[in-house]
Scaffold this motif. Structure first.
Motif, PDB file in Angstrom:
ATOM      1  N   GLU A 149       7.751  -5.596 -15.616  1.00 11.16           N
ATOM      2  CA  GLU A 149       7.380  -6.166 -14.318  1.00 11.16           C
ATOM      3  C   GLU A 149       8.345  -7.266 -13.885  1.00 11.16           C
ATOM      4  OE1 GLU A 149       3.205  -7.043 -13.828  1.00 11.16           O
ATOM      5  OE2 GLU A 149       2.653  -5.535 -15.306  1.00 11.16           O
ATOM      6  N   GLY A 150       9.624  -7.084 -14.237  1.00  4.66           N
ATOM      7  CA  GLY A 150      10.658  -8.025 -13.822  1.00  4.66           C
ATOM      8  C   GLY A 150      10.789  -9.245 -14.710  1.00  4.66           C
TER       9      GLY A 150
ATOM     10  N   ARG B 133       4.459   3.735 -20.006  1.00  5.53           N
ATOM     11  CA  ARG B 133       4.153   3.265 -21.352  1.00  5.53           C
ATOM     12  C   ARG B 133       4.161   1.740 -21.292  1.00  5.53           C
ATOM     13  NH1 ARG B 133       9.936   4.882 -24.371  1.00  5.53           N
ATOM     14  NH2 ARG B 133       9.197   7.015 -24.415  1.00  5.53           N
ATOM     15  N   SER B 134       3.902   1.093 -22.382  1.00  8.15           N
ATOM     16  CA  SER B 134       3.829  -0.368 -22.370  1.00  8.15           C
ATOM     17  C   SER B 134       5.107  -0.978 -21.797  1.00  8.15           C
ATOM     18  CB  SER B 134       3.615  -0.869 -23.809  1.00  8.15           C
ATOM     19  OG  SER B 134       3.568  -2.268 -23.841  1.00  8.15           O
ATOM     20  N   GLN B 135       4.943  -1.817 -20.786  1.00  5.80           N
ATOM     21  CA  GLN B 135       6.037  -2.525 -20.107  1.00  5.80           C
ATOM     22  C   GLN B 135       6.967  -1.627 -19.295  1.00  5.80           C
ATOM     23  OE1 GLN B 135       5.155  -5.444 -20.404  1.00  5.80           O
ATOM     24  NE2 GLN B 135       4.076  -5.360 -22.337  1.00  5.80           N
ATOM     25  N   VAL B 136       6.543  -0.412 -19.014  1.00  5.51           N
ATOM     26  CA  VAL B 136       7.352   0.504 -18.201  1.00  5.51           C
ATOM     27  C   VAL B 136       6.499   1.036 -17.046  1.00  5.51           C
ATOM     28  CG1 VAL B 136       8.795   2.577 -18.169  1.00  5.51           C
ATOM     29  CG2 VAL B 136       8.624   1.212 -20.270  1.00  5.51           C
ATOM     30  N   ASP B 137       6.951   0.805 -15.819  1.00  4.58           N
ATOM     31  CA  ASP B 137       6.238   1.292 -14.638  1.00  4.58           C
ATOM     32  C   ASP B 137       7.153   2.132 -13.761  1.00  4.58           C
ATOM     33  OD1 ASP B 137       3.488  -0.029 -14.573  1.00  4.58           O
ATOM     34  OD2 ASP B 137       4.769  -1.773 -14.900  1.00  4.58           O
ATOM     35  N   HIS B 138       6.611   3.215 -13.226  1.00  2.36           N
ATOM     36  CA  HIS B 138       7.263   3.931 -12.145  1.00  2.36           C
ATOM     37  C   HIS B 138       6.765   3.341 -10.830  1.00  2.36           C
ATOM     38  CE1 HIS B 138       8.296   7.911 -14.404  1.00  2.36           C
ATOM     39  NE2 HIS B 138       9.292   7.046 -14.443  1.00  2.36           N
ATOM     40  N   ILE B 139       7.683   2.964  -9.954  1.00  3.43           N
ATOM     41  CA  ILE B 139       7.316   2.579  -8.597  1.00  3.43           C
ATOM     42  C   ILE B 139       7.692   3.769  -7.716  1.00  3.43           C
ATOM     43  CG2 ILE B 139       7.462   0.793  -6.829  1.00  3.43           C
ATOM     44  CD1 ILE B 139       6.700  -0.219  -9.655  1.00  3.43           C
ATOM     45  N   ILE B 140       6.698   4.389  -7.072  1.00  2.00           N
ATOM     46  CA  ILE B 140       6.919   5.654  -6.370  1.00  2.00           C
ATOM     47  C   ILE B 140       6.860   5.424  -4.857  1.00  2.00           C
ATOM     48  CG2 ILE B 140       6.173   8.051  -6.150  1.00  2.00           C
ATOM     49  CD1 ILE B 140       4.673   7.628  -8.860  1.00  2.00           C
ATOM     50  N   TRP B 141       7.945   5.812  -4.179  1.00  2.84           N
ATOM     51  CA  TRP B 141       8.036   5.704  -2.724  1.00  2.84           C
ATOM     52  C   TRP B 141       7.344   6.912  -2.066  1.00  2.84           C
ATOM     53  CZ3 TRP B 141      10.556   2.288  -5.403  1.00  2.84           C
ATOM     54  CH2 TRP B 141      11.039   1.117  -4.808  1.00  2.84           C
ATOM     55  N   PRO B 142       7.016   6.826  -0.784  1.00  3.89           N
ATOM     56  CA  PRO B 142       6.322   7.935  -0.101  1.00  3.89           C
ATOM     57  C   PRO B 142       7.068   9.261  -0.163  1.00  3.89           C
ATOM     58  CG  PRO B 142       6.203   5.945   1.233  1.00  3.89           C
ATOM     59  CD  PRO B 142       7.120   5.628   0.085  1.00  3.89           C
ATOM     60  N   ASP B 143       8.424   9.219  -0.230  1.00  2.00           N
ATOM     61  CA  ASP B 143       9.193  10.470  -0.283  1.00  2.00           C
ATOM     62  C   ASP B 143       9.321  11.020  -1.696  1.00  2.00           C
ATOM     63  OD1 ASP B 143      10.933   8.707  -1.448  1.00  2.00           O
ATOM     64  OD2 ASP B 143      12.599   9.044  -0.067  1.00  2.00           O
ATOM     65  N   GLY B 144       8.665  10.362  -2.674  1.00  2.00           N
ATOM     66  CA  GLY B 144       8.705  10.849  -4.062  1.00  2.00           C
ATOM     67  C   GLY B 144       9.731  10.156  -4.933  1.00  2.00           C
TER      68      GLY B 144
ATOM     69  N   PRO C 156       0.792  -1.242   0.000  1.00  2.00           N
ATOM     70  CA  PRO C 156       0.000   0.000   0.000  1.00  2.00           C
ATOM     71  C   PRO C 156       0.819   1.284   0.000  1.00  2.00           C
ATOM     72  CG  PRO C 156      -0.858  -1.567   1.619  1.00  2.00           C
ATOM     73  CD  PRO C 156       0.424  -2.137   1.119  1.00  2.00           C
ATOM     74  N   GLU C 157       2.022   1.259   0.597  1.00  2.00           N
ATOM     75  CA  GLU C 157       2.769   2.516   0.692  1.00  2.00           C
ATOM     76  C   GLU C 157       3.454   2.909  -0.622  1.00  2.00           C
ATOM     77  OE1 GLU C 157       5.938  -0.573   1.811  1.00  2.00           O
ATOM     78  OE2 GLU C 157       3.762  -0.301   1.981  1.00  2.00           O
ATOM     79  N   LEU C 158       3.522   1.978  -1.583  1.00  2.00           N
ATOM     80  CA  LEU C 158       4.144   2.278  -2.876  1.00  2.00           C
ATOM     81  C   LEU C 158       3.072   2.459  -3.946  1.00  2.00           C
ATOM     82  CD1 LEU C 158       7.149  -0.233  -2.919  1.00  2.00           C
ATOM     83  CD2 LEU C 158       7.088   2.117  -2.076  1.00  2.00           C
ATOM     84  N   THR C 159       3.323   3.415  -4.835  1.00  2.00           N
ATOM     85  CA  THR C 159       2.382   3.699  -5.927  1.00  2.00           C
ATOM     86  C   THR C 159       2.960   3.200  -7.241  1.00  2.00           C
ATOM     87  OG1 THR C 159       1.628   5.685  -4.783  1.00  2.00           O
ATOM     88  CG2 THR C 159       1.113   5.509  -7.139  1.00  2.00           C
ATOM     89  N   TRP C 160       2.152   2.461  -7.990  1.00  2.00           N
ATOM     90  CA  TRP C 160       2.557   2.024  -9.334  1.00  2.00           C
ATOM     91  C   TRP C 160       1.935   2.962 -10.362  1.00  2.00           C
ATOM     92  CZ3 TRP C 160       4.635  -3.005 -11.103  1.00  2.00           C
ATOM     93  CH2 TRP C 160       5.201  -3.745 -10.069  1.00  2.00           C
TER      94      TRP C 160
END
Length: 489
Positions: A400-401, A381-392, A373-377
């Motif tokens: 996806e690995g 673009r296709s096959q590219v995700d930002h994983i965002i921590w609480p501090d930005g 829950p604390e991380l934002t996906w």
């Protein structure tokens, strides 16, 4: 004194007017959009909302024995297969030489590989040699939908599409194996998932299976585990460690495709970037060579002292991942292991670090630990995700690995011809072997066969082999016609 740039000002006035600049900007933007492709695969966006499992599709012959994204893409896929055939001359040569005698007549092959234009050439070669084939994908992102459609149109029972869910993935494998009136007698696997599913769900199938051909580190590891536990009930051919796979596909394919996958997804420039490559086997060696050539500063992690020494002699710093994780710009896994990059590593990465995997399995990066829950996906673009921590802080996760090159780009056709020819010969060998030649164990392809595969590809380079004289052959203790390499090479 004020410096004047009169000549420069004169040049500036020659640039487009304000209106012109706007239209130029629009055309550049439009061009970028038009040319962008995340996986060199044609897709029909109008079909994206409907699962292929819910569609009723038939090919031009009236058959519905397949499940693909859109059968209407078949003509486009056929052209892609034809392009691949042009650079797979050795496999086509094998097809022409052997299709008269049909060495796979009666073979019922169930396959689970990447479904691309290159593997389509292999599948159609097996059909030309007399086999019946049912096929699924070994990776949920690597299927080229138009190629799957072309295979379905040609009569191959293919069950695969790009972007399958986990449930879809196993459903497709099950549809290939569980078919009334059709019993597989050969398995061609890439990753061991198909073999695992048959053991788990349909163990009785192995009563008729003559052999398994496996081409990945992960799948071969599973086979050796089964063999060691006394649970391997059919002969298996370890194609991954064949010279024509290990020292060609793993090395040269990855040397070119690592850059292709990273560039298409992130547009990253490698000059001066700090990159850590986890694992210095053949895949790691290929990745490191490519990155070094573009000016990246490359670190290597290794568990094997021999591979570590090779990395040192090739000019790379061998480190522990924890030592460099805060400073590197890119992390690439090439080990075939699990939890190589853990949540602890991911927490310590710098902002905008790119994380990806070049090994077959999706276990190398602990992606599951990021679904909290604390991380934002955020899908970029296709096959590219930002994983965002609480501090930005943002980490860029690719596919996806999962396997980067086949999920996010394509791979060089010619080098896949080498692997595909090796797979075809392994299937022919196991299928036609007299009873008792192969026990319930894991085997390497005979060196004579490896050398035959290599010889089929030499004409593409107009390469001419030197022949040993009788005296030279006697001196070396070799047959003039080979094999030239010992079995352990």
């Amino acid at each position: 004194q004020q410096i004047q740039f009169a000549d420069d000002m004169q040049e500036f006035t020659k640039f487009p007017t304000k209106t012109g600049r706007r239209s130029l900007s629009r055309s550049i933007s439009q061009s970028s959009t038009d040319s962008y492709s995340s996986a060199a695969s044609y897709t029909d966006s109008s079909d994206d909302e409907v699962s292929p499992r819910e569609k009723q599709q038939t090919n031009s012959k009236g058959s519905s024995n397949f499940c693909v994204k859109n059968i209407k893409q078949a003509e486009f896929g056929r052209r892609e297969i034809e392009i691949a055939e042009q650079d797979m001359s050795a496999l086509i040569s094998l097809r022409k030489r052997a299709q008269g005698e049909k060495p796979l007549a009666g073979a019922k092959i169930v396959g689970c590989t990447h479904i691309t234009a290159q593997t389509a050439v292999l599948i159609e070669t097996l059909c030309a040699l007399g086999a019946q084939c049912r096929w699924s994908a070994c990776n949920i992102y690597s299927t080229q939908n138009e190629v799957a459609a072309a295979l379905a149109e040609a009569g191959v029972a293919v069950f695969a599409w790009k972007g399958e869910s986990e449930d879809d993935f196993w459903w497709c494998i099950d549809r290939c194996v569980n078919m009334d009136g059709w019993q597989a007698n050969m398995i061609l696997d890439d990753g061991g998932d198909l073999t695992h599913w048959v053991y788990k769900k349909y163990p009785s199938v192995f009563k008729k299976i003559r052999g398994i051909v496996e081409e990945s580190v992960t799948g071969v590891h599973r086979l050796y585990q089964l063999s060691k536990a006394g649970k391997l009930c059919v002969p298996a051919m370890n194609v991954n460690d064949s010279v024509t796979k290990q020292k060609f596909d793993n090395l040269y394919c990855c040397r070119e495709s690592i850059l292709d996958g990273l560039k298409r997804t992130t547009d990253v420039m490698f000059g001066g970037k700090q990159v850590v490559v986890c694992g210095y086997g053949e895949v790691g060696k290929g990745c490191c060579a490519a990155l070094k050539a573009l000016g990246a500063i490359v670190y290597v992690t290794e568990i094997d002292p021999i591979c570590a020494l090779q990395a040192c002699m090739d000019g790379f710093r061998v480190v522990k991942l924890s030592e460099v994780i805060r400073q590197v710009d890119v992390v690439i896994t090439c080990t075939g292991n699990k939890n190589v990059v853990t949540r602890e590593h991911l927490d310590r990465m710098k902002n905008s670090c790119i994380v990806c995997n070049m090994g077959h399995s999706n276990t190398e990066i602990d992606v599951t630990s990021l679904r909290t829950p604390e991380l934002t996906w955020e899908r970029v673009r296709s096959q590219v995700d930002h994983i965002i921590w609480p501090d930005g802080k943002r980490v860029v996760l690719l596919a996806e690995g999962r396997l980067l090159n086949l999920s996010c780009s394509t791979v060089p056709t010619f080098v896949l011809s080498i692997t595909a020819t090796t797979q075809a010969l392994a299937l022919i060998e196991l299928y036609n072997a007299p009873e008792g030649r192969y026990k319930q164990d894991v085997y390497l392809l005979p060196k004579k066969m490896d050398e035959y595969v290599a010889s089929l590809h030499l004409p593409s380079f107009d390469a001419h082999l030197t022949e040993l004289t009788d005296d030279q052959a006697k001196y070396l203790g070799l047959n003039k016609n080979g094999p030239f390499k010992p079995n352990y090479y």
